[in-house]
Design a protein around this motif. Sequence first.
Motif, short mmCIF file in Angstrom:
data_model
loop_
_atom_site.label_atom_id
_atom_site.label_comp_id
_atom_site.label_asym_id
_atom_site.label_seq_id
_atom_site.Cartn_x
_atom_site.Cartn_y
_atom_site.Cartn_z
N LEU A 7 6.01 -9.78 14.05
CA LEU A 7 6.80 -8.78 13.32
C LEU A 7 8.17 -8.59 13.96
CD1 LEU A 7 4.11 -6.01 12.73
CD2 LEU A 7 4.98 -7.67 11.08
N PRO A 8 9.21 -8.55 13.14
CA PRO A 8 10.55 -8.30 13.67
C PRO A 8 10.65 -6.87 14.21
CG PRO A 8 10.66 -9.07 11.38
CD PRO A 8 9.23 -8.83 11.70
N LEU A 9 11.58 -6.66 15.13
CA LEU A 9 11.79 -5.35 15.73
C LEU A 9 12.09 -4.29 14.66
CD1 LEU A 9 12.04 -3.63 18.25
CD2 LEU A 9 14.39 -4.43 18.49
N ARG A 10 12.85 -4.65 13.67
CA ARG A 10 13.20 -3.72 12.59
C ARG A 10 11.95 -3.19 11.90
NH1 ARG A 10 13.66 -5.09 7.30
NH2 ARG A 10 13.56 -7.28 7.83
N ILE A 11 11.00 -4.06 11.64
CA ILE A 11 9.75 -3.66 10.99
C ILE A 11 8.91 -2.77 11.91
CG2 ILE A 11 7.59 -4.49 9.98
CD1 ILE A 11 10.09 -5.02 8.26
N LEU A 12 8.90 -3.10 13.19
CA LEU A 12 8.17 -2.28 14.16
C LEU A 12 8.74 -0.86 14.22
CD1 LEU A 12 7.58 -4.70 17.14
CD2 LEU A 12 5.87 -3.78 15.58
N ARG A 13 10.06 -0.76 14.18
CA ARG A 13 10.68 0.58 14.21
C ARG A 13 10.30 1.39 12.98
NH1 ARG A 13 16.26 -1.79 16.08
NH2 ARG A 13 16.05 -1.62 18.33
N ILE A 14 10.33 0.76 11.83
CA ILE A 14 9.95 1.44 10.59
C ILE A 14 8.48 1.85 10.64
CG2 ILE A 14 9.60 1.12 8.10
CD1 ILE A 14 12.12 -0.72 8.20
N TYR A 16 6.72 2.47 13.28
CA TYR A 16 6.60 3.58 14.22
C TYR A 16 6.99 4.90 13.55
CZ TYR A 16 7.57 6.66 18.11
OH TYR A 16 7.58 7.75 18.95
N GLU A 17 8.13 4.90 12.86
CA GLU A 17 8.60 6.11 12.18
C GLU A 17 7.58 6.61 11.16
OE1 GLU A 17 12.44 5.33 10.51
OE2 GLU A 17 13.29 4.78 12.46
N ARG A 18 7.04 5.70 10.38
CA ARG A 18 6.05 6.09 9.36
C ARG A 18 4.76 6.57 10.00
NH1 ARG A 18 6.48 7.91 5.11
NH2 ARG A 18 4.80 6.82 4.11
N ALA A 19 4.34 5.95 11.08
CA ALA A 19 3.11 6.37 11.75
C ALA A 19 3.26 7.80 12.28
CB ALA A 19 2.78 5.41 12.90
N VAL A 20 4.44 8.12 12.80
CA VAL A 20 4.69 9.47 13.29
C VAL A 20 4.71 10.45 12.12
CG1 VAL A 20 6.40 10.96 14.41
CG2 VAL A 20 5.90 8.71 15.37
N GLU A 21 5.40 10.09 11.05
CA GLU A 21 5.46 10.96 9.86
C GLU A 21 4.07 11.25 9.30
OE1 GLU A 21 7.97 9.24 6.88
OE2 GLU A 21 9.71 9.17 8.21
N LEU A 22 3.24 10.24 9.27
CA LEU A 22 1.90 10.38 8.69
C LEU A 22 0.88 10.92 9.69
CD1 LEU A 22 1.81 7.05 6.67
CD2 LEU A 22 2.14 9.36 5.77
N ILE A 32 2.57 0.95 19.31
CA ILE A 32 3.78 0.45 18.64
C ILE A 32 5.01 0.80 19.47
CG2 ILE A 32 5.23 0.65 16.59
CD1 ILE A 32 2.70 1.12 14.98
N ASP A 33 5.05 2.02 20.00
CA ASP A 33 6.19 2.45 20.81
C ASP A 33 6.37 1.54 22.03
OD1 ASP A 33 8.31 4.24 21.52
OD2 ASP A 33 6.97 5.16 22.99
N MET A 34 5.29 1.19 22.69
CA MET A 34 5.37 0.29 23.84
C MET A 34 5.91 -1.08 23.43
SD MET A 34 2.01 1.30 26.17
CE MET A 34 1.21 -0.16 25.64
N GLU A 35 5.49 -1.58 22.29
CA GLU A 35 5.97 -2.88 21.81
C GLU A 35 7.46 -2.82 21.48
OE1 GLU A 35 5.81 -6.89 20.96
OE2 GLU A 35 4.24 -5.67 21.87
N VAL A 36 7.90 -1.73 20.84
CA VAL A 36 9.32 -1.56 20.52
C VAL A 36 10.15 -1.55 21.81
CG1 VAL A 36 11.03 0.07 19.61
CG2 VAL A 36 8.96 -0.42 18.30
#
Length: 52
Positions: A7-14, A16-22, A32-36
């Motif tokens: 997965l590209p870094l851009r997808i990982l960031r998105i 992460y953001e969605r996982a936090v929101e949900l 995910i945060d560690m991977e980013v």
Amino acid sequence: MLKLDHLPLRILRITYERAVELELDDEFIEWIDMEVKKREEEKLERCRKAKS
């Protein structure tokens, strides 16, 4: 366990953001945060090498 290598870094960031929101599982968010952070550090290292 999922592999995040492809997965590209851009997808990982998105993701992460969605996982936090949900409010998904904290362990998943942390994973995910560690991977980013790892990818960002690798990116910085490549930039440093390119400048030298």
